[in-house]
Write a protein that holds these residues in place. Structure first.
Motif, mmCIF file in Angstrom:
data_model
loop_
_atom_site.group_PDB
_atom_site.id
_atom_site.type_symbol
_atom_site.label_atom_id
_atom_site.label_comp_id
_atom_site.label_asym_id
_atom_site.label_seq_id
_atom_site.Cartn_x
_atom_site.Cartn_y
_atom_site.Cartn_z
ATOM 1 N N LEU A 133 0.816 -1.216 0.000
ATOM 2 C CA LEU A 133 0.000 0.000 0.000
ATOM 3 C C LEU A 133 0.853 1.272 0.000
ATOM 4 O O LEU A 133 0.408 2.308 -0.470
ATOM 5 C CB LEU A 133 -0.919 0.009 1.224
ATOM 6 C CG LEU A 133 -1.972 -1.101 1.269
ATOM 7 C CD1 LEU A 133 -2.773 -1.018 2.559
ATOM 8 C CD2 LEU A 133 -2.907 -1.024 0.081
ATOM 9 N N PHE B 235 -15.792 -3.171 2.186
ATOM 10 C CA PHE B 235 -14.583 -2.751 2.888
ATOM 11 C C PHE B 235 -13.368 -2.804 1.962
ATOM 12 O O PHE B 235 -12.553 -1.880 1.942
ATOM 13 C CB PHE B 235 -14.339 -3.636 4.113
ATOM 14 C CG PHE B 235 -15.016 -3.134 5.339
ATOM 15 C CD1 PHE B 235 -14.594 -1.954 5.928
ATOM 16 C CD2 PHE B 235 -16.075 -3.819 5.893
ATOM 17 C CE1 PHE B 235 -15.219 -1.471 7.056
ATOM 18 C CE2 PHE B 235 -16.714 -3.338 7.021
ATOM 19 C CZ PHE B 235 -16.291 -2.175 7.603
ATOM 20 N N LEU B 239 -11.089 0.316 0.864
ATOM 21 C CA LEU B 239 -9.654 0.360 1.168
ATOM 22 C C LEU B 239 -8.829 0.586 -0.098
ATOM 23 O O LEU B 239 -8.020 1.523 -0.169
ATOM 24 C CB LEU B 239 -9.214 -0.939 1.852
ATOM 25 C CG LEU B 239 -7.702 -1.066 2.089
ATOM 26 C CD1 LEU B 239 -7.212 0.001 3.058
ATOM 27 C CD2 LEU B 239 -7.321 -2.444 2.612
ATOM 28 N N THR B 240 -9.030 -0.256 -1.116
ATOM 29 C CA THR B 240 -8.196 -0.136 -2.318
ATOM 30 C C THR B 240 -8.435 1.203 -3.015
ATOM 31 O O THR B 240 -7.491 1.835 -3.486
ATOM 32 C CB THR B 240 -8.460 -1.289 -3.294
ATOM 33 O OG1 THR B 240 -9.856 -1.488 -3.396
ATOM 34 C CG2 THR B 240 -7.812 -2.559 -2.833
ATOM 35 N N THR B 242 -9.436 4.035 -1.632
ATOM 36 C CA THR B 242 -8.898 5.156 -0.857
ATOM 37 C C THR B 242 -7.391 5.272 -1.071
ATOM 38 O O THR B 242 -6.871 6.374 -1.267
ATOM 39 C CB THR B 242 -9.200 4.969 0.643
ATOM 40 O OG1 THR B 242 -10.595 4.736 0.797
ATOM 41 C CG2 THR B 242 -8.795 6.188 1.431
ATOM 42 N N VAL B 243 -6.705 4.117 -1.038
ATOM 43 C CA VAL B 243 -5.267 4.160 -1.278
ATOM 44 C C VAL B 243 -4.995 4.707 -2.680
ATOM 45 O O VAL B 243 -4.111 5.550 -2.877
ATOM 46 C CB VAL B 243 -4.652 2.765 -1.081
ATOM 47 C CG1 VAL B 243 -3.199 2.756 -1.499
ATOM 48 C CG2 VAL B 243 -4.769 2.345 0.365
ATOM 49 N N SER B 299 -5.191 3.302 5.890
ATOM 50 C CA SER B 299 -5.333 1.863 5.639
ATOM 51 C C SER B 299 -5.566 1.111 6.934
ATOM 52 O O SER B 299 -6.441 0.242 7.017
ATOM 53 C CB SER B 299 -4.089 1.289 4.974
ATOM 54 O OG SER B 299 -3.628 2.112 3.968
ATOM 55 N N ILE B 302 -9.068 1.599 8.167
ATOM 56 C CA ILE B 302 -10.078 0.830 7.433
ATOM 57 C C ILE B 302 -9.975 -0.657 7.791
ATOM 58 O O ILE B 302 -10.991 -1.329 8.001
ATOM 59 C CB ILE B 302 -9.934 1.048 5.920
ATOM 60 C CG1 ILE B 302 -10.212 2.520 5.575
ATOM 61 C CG2 ILE B 302 -10.897 0.159 5.151
ATOM 62 C CD1 ILE B 302 -9.947 2.877 4.150
ATOM 63 N N LEU B 303 -8.727 -1.172 7.896
ATOM 64 C CA LEU B 303 -8.546 -2.576 8.264
ATOM 65 C C LEU B 303 -9.129 -2.851 9.655
ATOM 66 O O LEU B 303 -9.745 -3.886 9.893
ATOM 67 C CB LEU B 303 -7.057 -2.948 8.239
ATOM 68 C CG LEU B 303 -6.436 -3.097 6.855
ATOM 69 C CD1 LEU B 303 -4.927 -3.241 6.958
ATOM 70 C CD2 LEU B 303 -7.028 -4.293 6.131
ATOM 71 N N GLN B 306 -12.830 -2.955 9.494
ATOM 72 C CA GLN B 306 -13.249 -4.200 8.861
ATOM 73 C C GLN B 306 -13.253 -5.340 9.882
ATOM 74 O O GLN B 306 -14.211 -6.102 9.996
ATOM 75 C CB GLN B 306 -12.284 -4.503 7.726
ATOM 76 C CG GLN B 306 -12.552 -5.776 6.983
ATOM 77 C CD GLN B 306 -11.490 -6.018 5.933
ATOM 78 O OE1 GLN B 306 -10.364 -5.530 6.063
ATOM 79 N NE2 GLN B 306 -11.832 -6.735 4.895
#
Lengths: 293, 315
Positions: A133, B235, B239-240, B242-243, B299, B302-303, B306
């Motif tokens: 990331l 989720f 996440l993906t 947003t990154v 990240s 969000i993780l 989740q």
């Protein structure tokens, strides 16, 4: 998507009319979706139409009209001027080598985490995920500096090494969770037969996980092919550049000829489109494999 | 506590018998991946962090300046506006595509999918997904041509008598950001659609049939079945995306170069310029470090969310 509208209560006389009204709604919705679809592909359609025009045709009749006459001149000009076959080969070599190596590294890492269940595996998985990331911006300058020192700057190998590291971080994260549910009976049987760890990897784990590996390969290939930032920094010479980088370099040099730009865009799109149509299933599966843990 | 001790003690007893049980040997398999992770990601990242406390042009002596770069960032209006634009990127890459994608996927799957053949739905889905597979720079170049003052959009507007709407879409500060965001929505929309449709096909169709028999309409089914059922995928999409939103680079490079004025700067593009055009390596590293920390924080948040939602579901 097989059974059409199960259980419409057909007892009252009103029911068929209601069903028909609902049908009209569906046709209207379909029309809206088709219209949106056309809007989405319209920039690409414009590219196709204008790639086959002559410059005078474009200046006098604009870009909405069909070419008159249709010509391959712009396409062949871009083909030779940007040395397109070389760019295609560069993109292909970088993407293919990256995908093979990144799948291999992911497999080895995930074997140790998911099947070897090494200590601290959760920390490792999170580490790999975060490594994937992290924005490339945060490490690009040291990479650029070292690559210059060791002679990897401006080489395909340099870009391949960077991509393998970034992509395999994602692959490790994904495969490790897939391997977490690997049927242990198979592994135990192989171990009882006296197979070594290395043999178990290649004779048991590899064949069974091949579908997931294919998905990973396809994803890595497309990601590498489309990647822009790292090649932009690392590949400055015409002779090593990839297809997308070549197009943006061309745009800087020949700002005036719109048909030539369109021809270049079209040529650059064709490989991705071909790839998309061949691997559409694998790709959509890949996108979703990433989403289901 | 004692539980973990028990389970870790058991394999140790069996270690001699089978290669499966000897966990230490597996560390050998980390050698290629570990070396790459260290050499390409972790060490350069740490090095970049260290450089953020320096003034350096890439050649010659490195001057250590402590927190000066970070202090300068706080009063750098271009940098601040680039971070404000991150919010716009999140709207364009996360919020709008996820919400629209949810609706589009549900309509395709639960509404159109029931009446029309599977091919119709598959073709529509592929159409929405198409921009996702196009190299982002090529998309940027094509859109730049569509949006330029005498570009196709304005020509079409004039042709249908809406000439008064024609604008210099990328050349005016108050329009450029909106134009960039529109392009990003176009690029991004296919991803949630494909993921959500796959998620919906995982949902037991009997749920929908039962709801329908109970008289629940399409909107009711959307809220009561679709949204809760595909929460795990939501989720991952958030996440993906947003990154991706925090890392937007290619479209800015190809469309606006941060302009007009400072209207469309994003951190990624600004740090690129600072590194490679202004040759202020220390200052660029400070920008990149702030961006990286933001990415990591978001990240992890969000993780964490989740994980919590999963735990709640299991209870």
């Amino acid at each position: 998507m097989t059974a059409p509208v199960p259980g419409i209560p057909a007892r009252t006389a009103e029911a068929p009319r209601r069903a028909r009204r609902r049908d009209v709604g569906r046709w209207v919705m379909l029309a809206i979706f088709v219209a949106v679809g056309i809007v989405i592909v319209s920039p690409m359609l414009l590219v196709v139409v204008n790639a086959f025009k002559t410059q005078p045709d474009y200046t006098t009749r604009g870009f909405l009209s069909l070419p008159q006459p249709w010509t391959f001149d712009q396409i062949s000009t871009y083909w030779t001027q940007s040395d397109f076959p070389l760019k295609l080969a560069n993109s292909f070599i970088i993407s293919a080598a990256t995908s093979v190596l990144a799948v291999l590294v992911s497999l080895l890492n995930a074997y140790a985490i998911g099947i070897g269940r090494v200590r601290g595996r959760l920390t490792l998985v999170v580490l790999f995920l975060l490594a994937n990331l992290l924005p490339a911006e945060a490490m690009i300058y040291p990479l650029y500096y070292v690559a210059k020192q060791v002679g990897l700057y401006n080489t395909q190998l340099g870009v391949i090494i960077i991509f393998v590291a970034i992509h395999s971080a994602f692959g490790t994260y994904l495969l490790a969770s897939v391997f977490g549910t690997f049927p242990t009976a198979l592994l135990e049987a192989a171990a009882l037969d006296g197979a070594s760890r290395w043999r178990i990897l290649w004779r048991v784990v590899f064949p069974i996980s091949r579908p997931t590996l294919v998905v990973l390969f396809t994803l890595f290939f497309v990601w590498t092919w489309n990647e822009f930032y790292i090649p932009l920094v690392m590949l400055v010479d015409d002779s090593v550049q990839t297809v997308p980088i070549a197009l943006i370099a061309q745009q800087g040099q020949h700002q005036t000829s719109i048909p030539l730009l369109n021809a270049g865009a079209l040529l650059s799109l064709v490989p991705t489109l071909v790839f998309f149509f061949i691997f559409q299933r694998t790709l959509t599966r890949g996108v979703t494999v990433g989403a289901v843990k | 506590m004692s539980d973990t001790q028990l389970t870790s003690a058991r394999p140790r007893a069996r270690r001699a018998r089978s290669p499966l049980q000897d966990r230490r040997g597996y560390w050998l398999y980390f050698i290629p991946g570990g070396v790459l992770l260290l050499a390409v990601i972790l060490v350069p990242f740490a090095w970049g962090f260290v450089l953020s406390f320096s003034r350096w042009s890439g050649v010659g002596d490195i001057v250590w300046v402590g927190l000066d770069n970070y202090r300068q960032l706080l009063s750098d209006s271009v940098f601040l506006s680039s971070f404000a634009n991150v919010l716009a990127m999140i709207v364009a890459v996360v919020v709008i595509p996820t919400l629209l994608g949810l609706v589009i996927a549900a309509v395709l799957f639960d509404y159109l999918g029931r009446r029309f053949a599977g091919n119709v739905v598959a073709v529509l889905r592929a159409t929405f997904y198409l921009p996702q597979i196009i190299p982002i720079v090529i998309a940027g170049i094509v859109w730049g041509w569509v949006l330029q003052p005498d570009g196709s959009l304005n020509t079409i507007l004039r042709a249908v008598g809406l000439g008064f709407l024609a604008q210099n879409w990328l050349g005016q500060p108050h329009l450029a950001l909106g134009s960039l965001m529109t392009v990003l929505v176009w690029v991004q929309i296919g991803y949630p659609v494909v993921v959500f449709m796959a998620a919906l096909s995982r949902v037991d169709p009997e749920l929908y049939e039962a709801a329908q028999l109970d008289g629940a309409g399409a909107i009711r089914r959307f809220r009561a079945i679709t949204i809760p059922q595909i929460r795990p995928e939501t989720f991952v999409v958030v996440l993906t995306c947003t990154v991706a939103a925090l890392k937007v680079f290619g479209p800015v490079y190809a469309l606006t170069s941060g302009g007009p004025g400072n209207a469309t700067y994003v951190p990624s593009y600004l740090s690129y310029q600072t590194f490679f055009q202004k040759l202020q390596v220390g200052y660029g590293s400070a920008m990149a470090t702030v961006l990286a920390l933001l990415v990591l924080l978001v990240s992890l948040a969000i993780l964490w969310a989740q994980r919590r939602s999963e735990a709640k579901e299991e209870r």
